[in-house]
Design a protein around this motif. Structure first.
Motif, short mmCIF file in Angstrom:
data_model
loop_
_atom_site.label_atom_id
_atom_site.label_comp_id
_atom_site.label_asym_id
_atom_site.label_seq_id
_atom_site.Cartn_x
_atom_site.Cartn_y
_atom_site.Cartn_z
N ASN A 184 3.95 -5.00 -4.93
CA ASN A 184 3.55 -3.85 -4.37
C ASN A 184 2.59 -4.05 -3.16
O ASN A 184 2.44 -3.08 -2.34
N LEU A 185 1.84 -5.08 -3.26
CA LEU A 185 0.69 -5.24 -2.66
C LEU A 185 0.87 -6.08 -1.18
O LEU A 185 -0.23 -6.40 -0.39
N VAL A 186 2.05 -6.76 -1.26
CA VAL A 186 2.10 -7.92 0.04
C VAL A 186 3.27 -7.70 0.72
O VAL A 186 4.51 -8.31 0.25
N PRO A 187 3.30 -6.97 1.60
CA PRO A 187 4.42 -6.62 2.56
C PRO A 187 4.92 -7.96 3.37
O PRO A 187 6.12 -8.19 3.69
N PHE A 188 3.94 -8.66 3.68
CA PHE A 188 4.23 -9.95 4.51
C PHE A 188 3.88 -11.19 3.58
O PHE A 188 2.89 -11.06 3.36
#
Length: 474
Positions: A288-292
């Protein structure tokens, strides 16, 4: 599901030791009858030692002998020997320990290239045995420091090993970064070489700065000594001292700082260990917290840092705790997330807190925080009903935020100062398999990372606009 922790190097093992000690205290406070329950099984095995140290696991009834699910690795055996002679000696056995005597001499290349090759087989064998004992291996969890030789070199070698052997299992890393006044002259080299490995092989990294920990400990000590909180303040803070723990003897200067990191890990893993109305496992944080993929560095803040157990004053209002989590005083790196750009944010709350309290505080704080336009609702929340010992509630905030950038820029500058003079390079280039290209690749990996944060920061320049929503004519 069981996370499997690795403590690597002196700092990693000292933090790990505090974590196991505090985790046992937490379980003892809740589990008065001494029954081996699901909460304990996430981080401890229950073994009948009468049939030898590797007896069968016992899943029901009374606790026989608890063994931590963990691997302790250090190429200088001092700290691990201390653990084996201390109050936690029964929680580990020799099969979980991998040590050498000579150490890595504060040299990343020795840890990574020399000891990596030398110990690869025994690390893998120990790892497989530990993994077999887990019904469901949730993730790997590495605790190490960046500035020395073993934590940074061997720690990041293990990271790559885990990726090759268990590609599906998430790799979580807690990395302690050295301060500018670090007494290890080669720490900028070690840190930048390790960063390249973290960029490539970690799923999620929680950077922690020694300087921030030092500042927090100083602030608490100043409050105690200034009498600001009156005579009601107990001299031993649960967060920064060993008050009530199994540790005896003289405290070392780093103990208070290590305790803060151990408390961070307790909050981070509380959902894996206890019941809650909104449990969040570690993998969900990464998802949920690492889009890249490369921007996987999360800034953590912990609050309260001194609490009811330490200060006999009325409990700080719950809302104050949420405000504190976003103030720069509570960040575990020197950063100010409020004035930088958020990609996402997680709030892990422990204690008697309702979902409505969480929602209310998110709504209250949201207007003062800058989120990227495409993730305005980028909040992840977890609620665990069991608070830390002696507290009524606590909060760990994890922010994927561009405020990590100054830490990386400062590290890059310190690396360049040394590298420009080619200072101490020969110590590294003597090591088999270590070439000068390793340094240029590492610094360009760090520069690329900084550039990615720059590009995001450029998006923040304009006025803050929420994505337009559907307007309903009335």
């Amino acid at each position: 599901p069981a996370p499997l922790p690795f403590a690597v190097g002196q700092c990693g093992n000292q933090v790990g030791c505090r974590f196991w000690d505090l985790a046992l205290r937490e379980h003892a406070a809740v589990n008065k009858k001494g029954i081996y329950d699901e909460a304990l099984s996430s981080f401890f095995r229950n073994i009948d030692t009468r049939s030898g140290s590797d007896g069968p696991d016992i899943y029901k009834g009374k606790i026989c002998s608890l063994k931590a699910r963990a691997l302790l690795i250090d190429m200088e055996e001092g700290v691990v020997n201390e653990i084996l002679q201390g109050p936690l000696r029964d929680v580990f056995d020799s099969k979980q320990l991998i040590t050498d005597v000579s150490g890595s001499g504060n040299n990343w290349a020795v840890g990574h290239k020399v000891y990596g090759c030398q110990y690869q087989e025994s690390i893998m064998e120990t790892l497989r045995k530990s993994a077999e004992h887990c019904d469901c291996l949730q993730c790997f969890f590495i605790i190490h420091s960046m500035g020395g030789g073993t934590g940074s070199g061997l720690g990041t070698f293990i990271l790559k090993l885990l990726e090759d052997e268990f590609p599906e299992v998430y790799r979580f890393v807690t990395s302690v970064y050295p301060s500018g006044e670090d007494d290890v002259i080669t720490s900028p080299y070690n840190s930048v070489l390790a960063m390249k490995e973290l960029n490539e092989h970690a799923d999620c990294v929680l950077p922690i700065e020694n300087e921030s920990l030092f500042d927090i400990v100083n602030k608490i000590n100043q409050m105690i000594n200034s009498g600001k909180l009156g005579s009601t303040l107990k001299p031993n803070s649960l967060v920064t001292s060993h008050a009530g723990s199994a540790k005896t003897g003289q405290e070392k200067p780093f103990d208070a700082m290590n305790n803060i990191v151990a408390n961070l890990l307790l909050n981070l893993t509380s959902s894996a260990r206890f019941e809650g109305s909104l449990n969040m496992d570690l993998n969900e944080i990464s998802m949920n917290l690492v889009p890249f993929p490369r921007l996987h560095y999360l800034v953590s803040s912990l609050t309260p840092l001194y609490t009811l157990a330490d200060v006999n004053v009325p409990s700080r209002r719950l809302d104050q705790m949420f405000s504190d989590a976003f103030s720069r005083d509570h960040q575990l790196i020197r950063a100010d997330p409020k004035h930088s750009l958020y990609l996402a944010c997680a709030l892990l709350v422990r204690g008697n807190v309702q979902v409505s309290d969480l929602r209310r505080n998110i709504e209250r704080l949201k207007p003062s925080l800058h989120f990227v336009s495409w993730n305005q609702e980028g909040w992840k929340t977890g609620l665990c009903s069991v608070p830390p010992v002696g507290h009524s509630h606590s909060l760990l905030a994890l922010a994927n935020n561009t405020c990590v950038k100054p830490t990386f820029i400062e590290l890059k500058d310190r690396f360049k100062k040394l590298y420009k003079k080619k200072a101490h390079l020969h110590h590294y280039l003597h090591v088999d398999g270590m070439e000068q290209s390793c340094f240029s690749e590492a610094i360009s990996s760090l520069s690329d990372l900084i550039e990615e944060y720059n590009e995001l920061d450029a998006m923040k320049g304009g006025p803050r606009t929420d994505p337009s929503r559907l307007k309903i004519a009335t």
